[in-house]
Design an enzyme around this catalytic site. Structure first.
Site, PDB file in Angstrom:
ATOM      1  CG  HIS A 205      -0.802  -8.342  -0.350  1.00 18.26           C
ATOM      2  ND1 HIS A 205      -0.428  -6.851   0.015  1.00 18.26           N
ATOM      3  CD2 HIS A 205      -2.201  -8.256  -0.450  1.00 18.26           C
ATOM      4  CE1 HIS A 205      -1.515  -6.173  -0.333  1.00 18.26           C
ATOM      5  NE2 HIS A 205      -2.458  -7.061  -0.599  1.00 18.26           N
TER       6      HIS A 205
ATOM      7  CE1 TYR B  27      -3.032  -3.128   0.144  1.00 20.19           C
ATOM      8  CE2 TYR B  27      -3.330  -2.543   2.443  1.00 20.19           C
ATOM      9  CZ  TYR B  27      -3.720  -3.333   1.270  1.00 20.19           C
ATOM     10  OH  TYR B  27      -4.261  -4.411   1.297  1.00 20.19           O
TER      11      TYR B  27
END
Ligand code: NDP
EC number: 1.1.1.358
Length: 300
Positions: free
Chosen positions: A106, A50
């Site tokens: 992830h 992010y």
């Protein structure tokens, strides 16, 4: 009473609501995280990919909430599968913390680390540059080793975006079962097969994009809205309450203080209400989060 947390197989528990931090990368995002922590949120869902870990770090500090009272999740990025330990060290440094409560892979998609991890690496022909001599089982082995080496820095390890076949492969080849599988999960994608498989293995599902992400059709659904109104709650509260009633934590993201408060004030639903919402979801079924580096199989 709405469940406040769910037990994890290695001990301890995971809070039933957390704040997602994707795109919370400016001052407003920082303020949203501070506000959430100061108003009862006990879990923050962050990720290397992010590219806002410093903003999250500042918010964690500015909230004044002791580290031990926060369940902090972060994720190993696709471009760091071959260098898991290094990614963890950078993550802890960026977040300015000593440890993660949960560290997730992830995606099951190792990509070539080409020196610029902010862009999805591409080959000259425009296709995605996957690490061809590496797979997610290798990554899982690295994460297992990193956790063994630094148990005080990584309390638990898990995965995200894994389907049943991938979990089967991971478990059969390493014998180590992930604590958590974080996947897209909401009434329009209720992942029942995956949920039952994970339940049998002791893997806790966590719902990402629990509202259906940006521009969610669920937040415009009139049938769901009328159920919410009849209960005196918002549509978002109904959808999140459905998730917790089904047995998984939800990690909604919002920049608005009012919505941040709504999203943690959930209600109990009866089994009939849960199945009514599931049935409305089925009529509108869909996956809203797509990526160019992973194709979900039909069974997922
Ligand atoms: P969400 O399902 O949380 O939806 C976020 C959207 O809903 C925003 O546009 C937000 O707008 C709006 N919203 C939030 N609360 C309300 C409310 N009460 N009423 C009306 N609208 C509302 O989407 P995300 O995709 O962000 O998913 C949540 C988190 O899950 C991410 O932030 C990330 O941490 C994680 N995630 C993990 C992934 C993975 O691969 N493991 C993939 C995707 C997400 P506003 O800010 O204006 O309120």
């Amino acid at each position: 009473m709405v469940t406040e947390s769910f037990p994890l197989k290695s001990g301890g528990s995971i809070p039933s609501v957390g704040l997602g931090t994707w795109q919370l990368d400016d001052e407003k995002g920082h303020d949203a995280i501070v506000y959430a922590l100061q108003n009862g949120y006990k879990m923050i869902d962050a990720a290397y990919a992010y590219f806002n870990q410093e903003n999250v770090a500042k918010a964690l500090k500015d909230s004044g909430i002791p580290r031990k009272d926060i369940f902090l999740v972060d994720k190993l990025a696709n471009t760091w599968h071959t260098a898991a330990e290094e990614c963890l060290k950078i993550t802890l440094r960026n977040l300015n913390v000593e440890y993660l409560d949960l560290w997730l892979m992830h995606w099951p998609s190792p990509l070539n680390h080409n020196g610029n991890d902010k862009k999805t690496p591409k080959l000259p022909d425009g296709s995605i540059d996957f690490e061809i001599n590496w797979n997610y089982v290798d990554t899982w082995k690295s994460m297992i080793n990193v956790q063994k080496k630094y148990p005080q820095k990584v309390k638990r390890i898990g995965v995200a975006n894994f389907g049943i076949k991938e979990l089967e492969k991971l478990i059969s080849e390493t014998g180590i079962v992930p604590e958590v599988n974080q996947v897209e999960l909401h009434p329009a994608l209720n992942q029942q097969k995956l949920y039952l498989y994970c339940k049998e293995k002791g893997i806790q599902l966590v719902a990402y994009s629990p509202l259906g992400s940006i521009g969610s059709p669920l937040l415009k659904n009139e049938e769901l809205d009328s159920i919410a109104k009849s209960k005196g709650i918002t549509l978002a509260q109904l959808i999140l309450s459905w998730g917790v009633a089904n047995g998984w934590p939800v990690i909604p993201r919002s920049q608005s203080p009012e919505r941040i408060l709504q999203n943690i004030n959930l209600v109990d639903l009866t089994p009939d209400e849960v199945s009514l919402i599931s049935n409305i979801g089925k009529k509108n079924s869909g996956r809203y989060v797509c990526s160019s580096w992973h194709v979900f199989s039909e069974d997922d």
